[in-house]
Write a protein that holds these residues in place. Structure first.
Motif, PDB file in Angstrom:
ATOM      1  N   LEU A   1      91.296 -36.596  64.297  1.00 30.81           N
ATOM      2  CA  LEU A   1      90.957 -35.511  63.399  1.00 30.81           C
ATOM      3  C   LEU A   1      90.985 -34.030  64.003  1.00 30.81           C
ATOM      4  O   LEU A   1      91.346 -32.930  63.679  1.00 30.81           O
ATOM      5  CB  LEU A   1      89.597 -35.598  62.552  1.00 30.81           C
TER       6      LEU A   1
ATOM      7  N   GLY B   1      94.427 -32.880  65.386  1.00 30.07           N
ATOM      8  CA  GLY B   1      95.224 -32.254  64.297  1.00 30.07           C
ATOM      9  C   GLY B   1      94.656 -30.772  64.033  1.00 30.07           C
ATOM     10  O   GLY B   1      95.586 -29.912  63.807  1.00 30.07           O
ATOM     11  N   VAL B   2      93.260 -30.537  63.874  1.00 31.54           N
ATOM     12  CA  VAL B   2      92.872 -29.320  63.500  1.00 31.54           C
ATOM     13  C   VAL B   2      93.179 -28.211  64.700  1.00 31.54           C
ATOM     14  O   VAL B   2      93.840 -27.295  64.317  1.00 31.54           O
ATOM     15  CB  VAL B   2      91.361 -29.300  63.384  1.00 31.54           C
TER      16      VAL B   2
ATOM     17  N   TYR C   1      96.341 -34.858  61.553  1.00 29.97           N
ATOM     18  CA  TYR C   1      94.809 -34.617  60.997  1.00 29.97           C
ATOM     19  C   TYR C   1      94.899 -35.741  59.784  1.00 29.97           C
ATOM     20  O   TYR C   1      93.791 -36.632  59.736  1.00 29.97           O
ATOM     21  CB  TYR C   1      94.539 -33.254  60.442  1.00 29.97           C
TER      22      TYR C   1
END
Length: 149
Positions: A31, A34-35, A77
């Motif tokens: 997560l 991905g951000v 993400y």
């Protein structure tokens, strides 16, 4: 992800630390990656638009590297969300898998679009995904009456 909390309540007590450890450490790595990756792509889009003195910068397509960072970051993400749901809830809606594939399938078409259009396409995709999940969640959740509040 309100449904995750409900499903975690049903997990056996002895398994809860293992589920929490895997879901909240391993899945959060993807997560966060991905951000960071997609924000790097957005920064490159802004750099592309801001540092080209000609008025045609917004009409020029982005490089593959920028698009892979932008769209690939969103895909990483969304894959992290799939991993989190799989580890925590042990089920993943098919729409989550379709969303990852759709983000990756939009990448080649974005290569031939102007920079702002490629960013707008990704934004429209994400807004549509959020809207779909929100309407799906409200349809599945029971109505809350005033007495339950």
């Amino acid at each position: 992800m309100g449904c995750v909390d409900d499903d975690l309540d049903r997990v056996q007590d002895r398994r809860l630390p293992i589920v929490a450890s895997n879901a909240y450490s391993l899945a959060h790595f993807f997560l966060i990656a991905g951000v960071i990756y997609s924000s790097l792509g957005m920064g490159q889009v802004i750099d592309h638009l801001a540092h080209h003195r000609t008025g045609r910068a917004a009409q020029q397509p982005l490089d593959w590297i920028v698009l892979v960072a932008l769209y690939g970051g969103v895909a990483v993400y969304l894959a992290g969300r799939i991993l989190f749901l799989r580890l925590a809830v042990r089920s993943v809606p098919r729409t989550q898998i379709v969303a990852v594939c759709a983000a990756l399938l939009l990448l080649p078409s974005a290569r031939f679009m102007p920079a702002l259009a490629a960013l707008g396409l990704l934004t429209a995709f994400l807004v549509t995904l959020v809207g779909y999940e929100w309407t799906r969640r409200t349809e599945q959740s029971p109505e809350v009456s005033d007495q339950q509040l």
